[in-house]
Design a protein around this motif. Structure first.
Motif, PDB file in Angstrom:
ATOM      1  N   SER A  30       0.851  -1.185   0.000  1.00  0.00           N
ATOM      2  CA  SER A  30       0.000   0.000   0.000  1.00  0.00           C
ATOM      3  C   SER A  30       0.890   1.239   0.000  1.00  0.00           C
ATOM      4  CB  SER A  30      -0.917   0.008   1.220  1.00  0.00           C
ATOM      5  OG  SER A  30      -0.153   0.024   2.416  1.00  0.00           O
ATOM      6  N   ALA A  31       0.294   2.403  -0.275  1.00  0.00           N
ATOM      7  CA  ALA A  31       1.082   3.629  -0.403  1.00  0.00           C
ATOM      8  C   ALA A  31       1.868   3.947   0.860  1.00  0.00           C
ATOM      9  CB  ALA A  31       0.166   4.792  -0.767  1.00  0.00           C
ATOM     10  N   ASP A  32       1.275   3.694   2.027  1.00  0.00           N
ATOM     11  CA  ASP A  32       1.973   3.976   3.284  1.00  0.00           C
ATOM     12  C   ASP A  32       2.774   2.776   3.784  1.00  0.00           C
ATOM     13  OD1 ASP A  32       0.008   2.247   4.148  1.00  0.00           O
ATOM     14  OD2 ASP A  32      -0.956   3.675   5.506  1.00  0.00           O
ATOM     15  N   ALA A  33       2.763   1.680   3.011  1.00  0.00           N
ATOM     16  CA  ALA A  33       3.505   0.455   3.326  1.00  0.00           C
ATOM     17  C   ALA A  33       3.072  -0.195   4.634  1.00  0.00           C
ATOM     18  CB  ALA A  33       5.010   0.710   3.336  1.00  0.00           C
ATOM     19  N   GLN A  34       1.884   0.113   5.110  1.00  0.00           N
ATOM     20  CA  GLN A  34       1.374  -0.523   6.321  1.00  0.00           C
ATOM     21  C   GLN A  34       0.576  -1.788   6.011  1.00  0.00           C
ATOM     22  OE1 GLN A  34       2.403   0.703   9.518  1.00  0.00           O
ATOM     23  NE2 GLN A  34       3.703   1.528   7.888  1.00  0.00           N
ATOM     24  N   HIS A  56      -1.165  -6.751   7.690  1.00  0.00           N
ATOM     25  CA  HIS A  56      -0.884  -5.427   8.235  1.00  0.00           C
ATOM     26  C   HIS A  56       0.440  -5.447   8.994  1.00  0.00           C
ATOM     27  CE1 HIS A  56      -4.979  -3.687   7.535  1.00  0.00           C
ATOM     28  NE2 HIS A  56      -5.267  -4.975   7.479  1.00  0.00           N
ATOM     29  N   TRP A  57       1.205  -4.383   8.843  1.00  0.00           N
ATOM     30  CA  TRP A  57       2.448  -4.227   9.594  1.00  0.00           C
ATOM     31  C   TRP A  57       2.103  -3.787  11.017  1.00  0.00           C
ATOM     32  CZ3 TRP A  57       7.231  -5.689   9.463  1.00  0.00           C
ATOM     33  CH2 TRP A  57       8.205  -5.018  10.211  1.00  0.00           C
ATOM     34  N   THR A  84      -3.705   5.342  -3.550  1.00  0.00           N
ATOM     35  CA  THR A  84      -4.021   5.792  -2.192  1.00  0.00           C
ATOM     36  C   THR A  84      -4.006   4.659  -1.179  1.00  0.00           C
ATOM     37  OG1 THR A  84      -6.403   5.461  -2.490  1.00  0.00           O
ATOM     38  CG2 THR A  84      -5.482   7.619  -3.118  1.00  0.00           C
ATOM     39  N   GLY A  85      -4.045   3.416  -1.646  1.00  0.00           N
ATOM     40  CA  GLY A  85      -4.091   2.272  -0.752  1.00  0.00           C
ATOM     41  C   GLY A  85      -5.478   1.923  -0.261  1.00  0.00           C
ATOM     42  N   SER A  86      -6.498   2.642  -0.714  1.00  0.00           N
ATOM     43  CA  SER A  86      -7.859   2.401  -0.232  1.00  0.00           C
ATOM     44  C   SER A  86      -8.576   1.301  -1.006  1.00  0.00           C
ATOM     45  CB  SER A  86      -8.676   3.688  -0.319  1.00  0.00           C
ATOM     46  OG  SER A  86      -8.767   4.134  -1.670  1.00  0.00           O
ATOM     47  N   THR A 267       8.983  -0.211  -2.035  1.00  0.00           N
ATOM     48  CA  THR A 267       8.402   0.877  -1.254  1.00  0.00           C
ATOM     49  C   THR A 267       9.536   1.714  -0.679  1.00  0.00           C
ATOM     50  OG1 THR A 267       7.041   1.449   0.677  1.00  0.00           O
ATOM     51  CG2 THR A 267       8.286  -0.600   0.800  1.00  0.00           C
ATOM     52  N   ILE A 269       9.498   2.990   2.220  1.00  0.00           N
ATOM     53  CA  ILE A 269       9.459   2.831   3.675  1.00  0.00           C
ATOM     54  C   ILE A 269      10.417   1.726   4.107  1.00  0.00           C
ATOM     55  CG2 ILE A 269       7.984   2.411   5.664  1.00  0.00           C
ATOM     56  CD1 ILE A 269       7.303   4.942   4.058  1.00  0.00           C
TER      57      ILE A 269
END
Length: 274
Positions: A30-34, A56-57, A84-86, A267, A269
């Motif tokens: 995902s965009a935030d790498a979470q 999930h991280w 956006t990862g949504s 990513t 991150i």
């Protein structure tokens, strides 16, 4: 699945302690790498009964994955996040499907049309690249546009880069696969300098916007491992590297193996893993 920390070369197996699924492949951040999404099989079912999972991280490791699509008796494959990862897009028995990142609100985009596969969101988050019958298409608000292909036999594995271009793999007349740079405006595609008429290059993924580095897999028989191996290219210096060649001074063991290294993703991150 494995993660490589690029500054150090540290390699970590993802999902080593997962219990409820097997054979995770083709992960995407995902965009935030979470979160990561990937395809795999529910534990206890046949290995090729694919479903779409997310993990999930939790701050130190990747949590037990959640099955978003099954088990349902269908083949759910090729999941990718939106910018956006949504949203996640994937293929279910040849039909492109979108859903929220929690598995809700599934929408079937190509029902009643020929098999569609390998979807990937363009950078704008609206348009969708995908493969059908050996060609790359762009789906925009229900309208499908055939992208330029060029010489060769068939195309697959589209990956969006920036506002104007995307990566894909083209099977050449010499039977070997080559990585191409395609353009949304229909301009002729460009081949990369690291393609070869002697072996396959495929499964490309850009570092940042792809203007400097591109990760890919190669069948280069000069690499001292069998099958497909992970490599990257520096577009500025026109040099390409077996990933082990790059990390030789930092690692005592190789990243590439006698198995198949496939489907890299990237990513920005970094993860503090325990």
């Amino acid at each position: 699945m494995w993660m490589i920390d690029l500054p150090t070369g540290t390699m970590t197996q993802v999902g080593r302690d997962w219990r409820d699924m097997i054979s995770p492949i083709n992960a995407h951040f995902s965009a935030d790498a979470q979160m990561i999404t990937f395809m795999g099989s529910q534990a206890g079912l046949p290995e090729n009964e694919w479903d779409v999972f997310v993990s999930h991280w939790d701050g130190s490791t990747w949590a037990q994955p959640v099955n978003l699509t099954g088990p349902n008796g269908a083949r759910d494959e090729d999941p990718k996040f939106s910018p956006t990862g949504s949203t996640i897009i994937y293929k279910q028995d040849g039909v492109l499907v979108t859903m929220n990142a929690d598995g809700s609100d599934k929408k079937y985009l190509t029902q009643g049309k020929p098999e569609s596969s390998m979807p990937y969101f363009a950078k704008n988050g609206r348009d969708i690249l995908f493969e059908r019958s050996g060609d790359i298409y762009l789906l925009n608000d229900g309208v499908e546009t055939l992208m330029y292909a060029g010489p060769g036999q068939s195309s697959y594995y589209p990956i969006g880069m920036d506002d104007t271009s995307f990566l894909y793999t083209r099977v050449q007349s010499a039977k070997h696969d080559s990585i191409m740079k395609g353009f949304y405006d229909g301009r002729p595609s460009q081949r990369y300098f690291f393609d070869s008429t002697d072996w396959d290059t495929s499964d490309s993924y850009p570092y940042e916007d792809g203007s400097r580095y591109i990760f890919y897999v190669t069948g280069d028989f000069l690499i001292p491992h069998g099958g497909y191996n992970l490599a990257f290219a520096d577009l500025k210096t026109k040099k390409h590297y077996d990933i082990d060649e790059y990390f030789r001074a930092k690692r005592s063991s190789d990243i590439n193996t006698e198995y198949q290294e496939l489907g890299p993703a990237w990513t920005p991150i970094r993860f503090n893993q325990k």
